[in-house]
Write a protein that holds these residues in place. Structure first.
Motif, mmCIF file in Angstrom:
data_model
loop_
_atom_site.group_PDB
_atom_site.id
_atom_site.type_symbol
_atom_site.label_atom_id
_atom_site.label_comp_id
_atom_site.label_asym_id
_atom_site.label_seq_id
_atom_site.Cartn_x
_atom_site.Cartn_y
_atom_site.Cartn_z
ATOM 1 N N PRO A 57 4.636 1.754 -5.522
ATOM 2 C CA PRO A 57 4.026 0.792 -4.592
ATOM 3 C C PRO A 57 3.399 -0.399 -5.311
ATOM 4 C CG PRO A 57 3.524 3.023 -3.912
ATOM 5 C CD PRO A 57 4.211 3.141 -5.244
ATOM 6 N N GLU A 58 2.716 -0.142 -6.424
ATOM 7 C CA GLU A 58 2.044 -1.233 -7.146
ATOM 8 C C GLU A 58 3.022 -2.149 -7.875
ATOM 9 O OE1 GLU A 58 1.566 2.478 -9.854
ATOM 10 O OE2 GLU A 58 1.770 2.008 -7.710
ATOM 11 N N TRP A 59 4.302 -1.752 -7.949
ATOM 12 C CA TRP A 59 5.330 -2.593 -8.562
ATOM 13 C C TRP A 59 6.235 -3.230 -7.514
ATOM 14 C CZ3 TRP A 59 7.359 1.271 -12.849
ATOM 15 C CH2 TRP A 59 6.326 1.503 -13.784
ATOM 16 N N THR A 60 5.937 -3.046 -6.247
ATOM 17 C CA THR A 60 6.723 -3.617 -5.150
ATOM 18 C C THR A 60 5.864 -4.659 -4.451
ATOM 19 O OG1 THR A 60 7.861 -1.500 -4.833
ATOM 20 C CG2 THR A 60 8.024 -3.119 -3.049
ATOM 21 N N TRP A 61 6.251 -5.917 -4.576
ATOM 22 C CA TRP A 61 5.414 -7.024 -4.092
ATOM 23 C C TRP A 61 6.111 -7.781 -2.968
ATOM 24 C CZ3 TRP A 61 0.870 -9.549 -6.335
ATOM 25 C CH2 TRP A 61 0.205 -8.723 -7.247
ATOM 26 N N PHE A 62 5.260 -8.305 -2.063
ATOM 27 C CA PHE A 62 5.754 -9.095 -0.941
ATOM 28 C C PHE A 62 4.984 -10.394 -0.804
ATOM 29 C CE2 PHE A 62 7.619 -5.095 0.329
ATOM 30 C CZ PHE A 62 8.792 -5.486 0.961
ATOM 31 N N ALA A 63 5.674 -11.393 -0.274
ATOM 32 C CA ALA A 63 5.021 -12.603 0.226
ATOM 33 C C ALA A 63 4.881 -12.416 1.734
ATOM 34 C CB ALA A 63 5.859 -13.831 -0.094
ATOM 35 N N GLU A 64 3.654 -12.466 2.219
ATOM 36 C CA GLU A 64 3.372 -12.182 3.626
ATOM 37 C C GLU A 64 2.710 -13.395 4.275
ATOM 38 O OE1 GLU A 64 0.865 -8.879 6.287
ATOM 39 O OE2 GLU A 64 0.861 -8.787 4.087
ATOM 40 N N ASP A 65 3.237 -13.821 5.413
ATOM 41 C CA ASP A 65 2.656 -14.985 6.076
ATOM 42 C C ASP A 65 1.466 -14.578 6.944
ATOM 43 O OD1 ASP A 65 3.613 -13.963 8.488
ATOM 44 O OD2 ASP A 65 5.251 -15.411 8.676
ATOM 45 N N GLU A 66 0.864 -15.578 7.628
ATOM 46 C CA GLU A 66 -0.346 -15.325 8.409
ATOM 47 C C GLU A 66 -0.102 -14.420 9.616
ATOM 48 O OE1 GLU A 66 1.527 -19.262 9.586
ATOM 49 O OE2 GLU A 66 0.965 -18.216 7.728
ATOM 50 N N ASP A 67 1.166 -14.252 9.996
ATOM 51 C CA ASP A 67 1.493 -13.366 11.108
ATOM 52 C C ASP A 67 1.834 -11.949 10.660
ATOM 53 O OD1 ASP A 67 1.193 -15.427 13.010
ATOM 54 O OD2 ASP A 67 3.230 -16.145 12.574
ATOM 55 N N GLY A 68 1.713 -11.709 9.370
ATOM 56 C CA GLY A 68 2.013 -10.380 8.852
ATOM 57 C C GLY A 68 3.473 -10.123 8.577
ATOM 58 N N GLU A 69 4.306 -11.172 8.583
ATOM 59 C CA GLU A 69 5.728 -11.015 8.300
ATOM 60 C C GLU A 69 5.978 -11.059 6.793
ATOM 61 O OE1 GLU A 69 8.367 -10.416 10.369
ATOM 62 O OE2 GLU A 69 6.766 -10.041 11.842
ATOM 63 N N PHE A 70 6.799 -10.155 6.311
ATOM 64 C CA PHE A 70 7.208 -10.159 4.914
ATOM 65 C C PHE A 70 8.364 -11.146 4.749
ATOM 66 C CE2 PHE A 70 5.829 -5.487 3.987
ATOM 67 C CZ PHE A 70 4.502 -5.902 3.949
ATOM 68 N N TYR B 55 15.971 2.659 -2.894
ATOM 69 C CA TYR B 55 14.546 2.435 -3.081
ATOM 70 C C TYR B 55 13.781 3.762 -2.990
ATOM 71 C CZ TYR B 55 9.838 0.630 -2.666
ATOM 72 O OH TYR B 55 8.503 0.394 -2.889
ATOM 73 N N ARG B 56 14.101 4.566 -1.983
ATOM 74 C CA ARG B 56 13.382 5.830 -1.801
ATOM 75 C C ARG B 56 13.644 6.798 -2.974
ATOM 76 N NH1 ARG B 56 14.771 4.816 3.930
ATOM 77 N NH2 ARG B 56 12.791 4.388 5.009
ATOM 78 N N ALA B 57 14.884 6.815 -3.462
ATOM 79 C CA ALA B 57 15.199 7.699 -4.592
ATOM 80 C C ALA B 57 14.455 7.281 -5.852
ATOM 81 C CB ALA B 57 16.716 7.693 -4.846
ATOM 82 N N GLU B 58 14.421 5.986 -6.118
ATOM 83 C CA GLU B 58 13.706 5.503 -7.302
ATOM 84 C C GLU B 58 12.197 5.676 -7.154
ATOM 85 O OE1 GLU B 58 15.601 3.540 -10.279
ATOM 86 O OE2 GLU B 58 16.313 5.415 -9.393
ATOM 87 N N LEU B 59 11.702 5.546 -5.940
ATOM 88 C CA LEU B 59 10.288 5.783 -5.676
ATOM 89 C C LEU B 59 9.935 7.242 -5.963
ATOM 90 C CD1 LEU B 59 7.874 4.077 -4.464
ATOM 91 C CD2 LEU B 59 8.406 5.189 -2.293
ATOM 92 N N ALA C 254 0.847 -1.184 0.000
ATOM 93 C CA ALA C 254 0.000 0.000 0.000
ATOM 94 C C ALA C 254 0.889 1.242 0.000
ATOM 95 C CB ALA C 254 -0.903 -0.005 1.239
ATOM 96 N N ALA C 255 0.318 2.368 -0.374
ATOM 97 C CA ALA C 255 1.093 3.600 -0.466
ATOM 98 C C ALA C 255 1.730 3.977 0.866
ATOM 99 C CB ALA C 255 0.203 4.737 -0.965
ATOM 100 N N ASP C 256 1.108 3.584 1.980
ATOM 101 C CA ASP C 256 1.663 3.938 3.294
ATOM 102 C C ASP C 256 2.646 2.896 3.826
ATOM 103 O OD1 ASP C 256 -0.078 1.898 3.911
ATOM 104 O OD2 ASP C 256 -1.265 3.046 5.365
ATOM 105 N N GLN C 257 3.024 1.913 2.994
ATOM 106 C CA GLN C 257 3.962 0.876 3.425
ATOM 107 C C GLN C 257 5.341 1.032 2.781
ATOM 108 O OE1 GLN C 257 1.482 -2.592 2.291
ATOM 109 N NE2 GLN C 257 1.597 -3.204 4.454
ATOM 110 N N THR C 258 5.600 2.168 2.148
ATOM 111 C CA THR C 258 6.863 2.312 1.426
ATOM 112 C C THR C 258 8.075 2.296 2.360
ATOM 113 O OG1 THR C 258 6.592 4.721 1.424
ATOM 114 C CG2 THR C 258 5.840 3.528 -0.528
ATOM 115 N N ASP C 259 7.927 2.831 3.565
ATOM 116 C CA ASP C 259 9.052 2.777 4.508
ATOM 117 C C ASP C 259 9.363 1.337 4.891
ATOM 118 O OD1 ASP C 259 9.530 5.479 4.546
ATOM 119 O OD2 ASP C 259 8.332 5.863 6.334
#
Length: 316
Positions: free
Chosen positions: A42-55, A31-35, A7-12
């Motif tokens: 944000p829509e081009w930055t993807w994560f695999a997130e487990d059930e505990d919310g860990e990336f 990352y911040r400079a390219e952002l 999400a847009a607020d997850q860039t940090d």
């Protein structure tokens, strides 16, 4: 496991993701400079997130500031202990590719495994890190592999002098299009050979030319190369990336090869950029294209890294 863009607020959180291992990761500052430049989004930055919310894995795709879709995957990491890395990364890539296709992308972005050291084939830790990434990419449909050298010329290096063996002139698009077609014949460039296997020479030439017209370099820099008697020899296309002046495209027509004229063409590109005050000129060539790599060395370019590139087959 959930695979999703941030999400847009997850860039940090995306910037600070811890990525260890021998394959370099995008740093928080990068990352911040390219952002900020809209080359990461944000829509081009993807994560695999487990059930505990860990990336557990991160994939960062890159595109130009005006790109509708990402051009290349810049960074892929799986956290230590997260499971079998190739399988997890393959699922993450597949999810991203599906989203880009749904948004209208015709092909999945290629994957650049960047900044590999020159001796990486002799380093078991790097070999293992590359191998699981290649396996993941292949599972996600990026089945064509190539290794390339990244080279650069820097200010202070000798500038090749013009010898008079070739005359460089401006020309219209149709003239350049014809030379694109002719240079492709018998090319040692892996990408050119794959394109010609998937499409006719006319389409291949038009797509190559469109790519360089769309690059940040100026069309006014382009030159055809002729022998002093007016015989066509090849062409020189100085270009640019969003970061540096770039060699772009160069070549000699088949009937003039083997005479050392590629040195003259590369010298012209180098002179154009050096005269404009370029501090750095970047270039790439395939590791299998030994004559081109040798020409770069003679012109004062040095290898700065190796890259493994994976991409989807071209549609016929």
């Amino acid at each position: 496991m959930r695979y999703h863009p941030i999400a847009a607020d997850q860039t940090d959180r995306a910037a600070e993701y811890h990525a260890a291992g021998p394959v370099p990761a995008v740093s928080a500052a990068e990352y911040r400079a390219e952002l900020q430049a809209r080359q990461y989004r944000p829509e081009w930055t993807w994560f695999a997130e487990d059930e505990d919310g860990e990336f557990l894995a991160r994939a960062v795709w890159w595109g130009r500031a005006d790109s509708a879709y990402p051009v290349a995957l810049d960074c892929l990491h799986v956290r230590d202990g997260a499971g079998e890395p190739a399988a997890l990364a393959a699922e993450l890539l597949a999810a991203g590719h599906a989203a880009f296709a749904e948004a209208g992308a015709e092909r999945p972005p290629l994957y650049n495994i960047l900044a590999l050291p020159g001796d990486w084939h002799e380093r078991p830790d790097v070999v293992a890190a590359v191998e699981w990434r290649v396996e993941a990419a292949r599972k996600a449909g990026l089945t064509e592999e190539n290794e390339r050298l990244r080279l650069e010329w820097t200010a202070g290096s000798p500038v090749p002098e013009a010898t008079g063996r070739l005359v460089f002139t401006e020309a219209d698009d149709e003239a350049f299009l014809e030379v694109f077609r002719r240079i492709a014949v018998g090319s040692l460039d892996v990408n050119t050979r794959r394109e010609l296997a998937a499409m006719d020479a006319e389409r291949q030439a038009r797509e190559d030319m469109a790519f360089y017209l769309d690059a940040p370099g100026e069309r006014s820099w382009w030159r055809l190369a002729h022998l002093p008697d007016g015989t066509l020899a090849g062409m020189a296309i100085p270009s640019a990336t969003p970061y540096h002046r770039n060699v772009g495209y160069l070549g000699v027509v088949p009937e003039q090869r083997g005479r050392g004229l590629i040195d003259e063409v590369l010298g012209e590109i180098t002179r154009v950029h050096a005269a404009a005050g370029a501090e750095r000129i970047t270039a790439t060539t395939d590791t299998v294209n030994v004559p081109m790599a040798a020409a770069f060395t003679r012109a004062g370019y040095r290898v700065t890294e190796r890259r493994v590139i994976l991409e989807a087959p071209r549609p016929a």
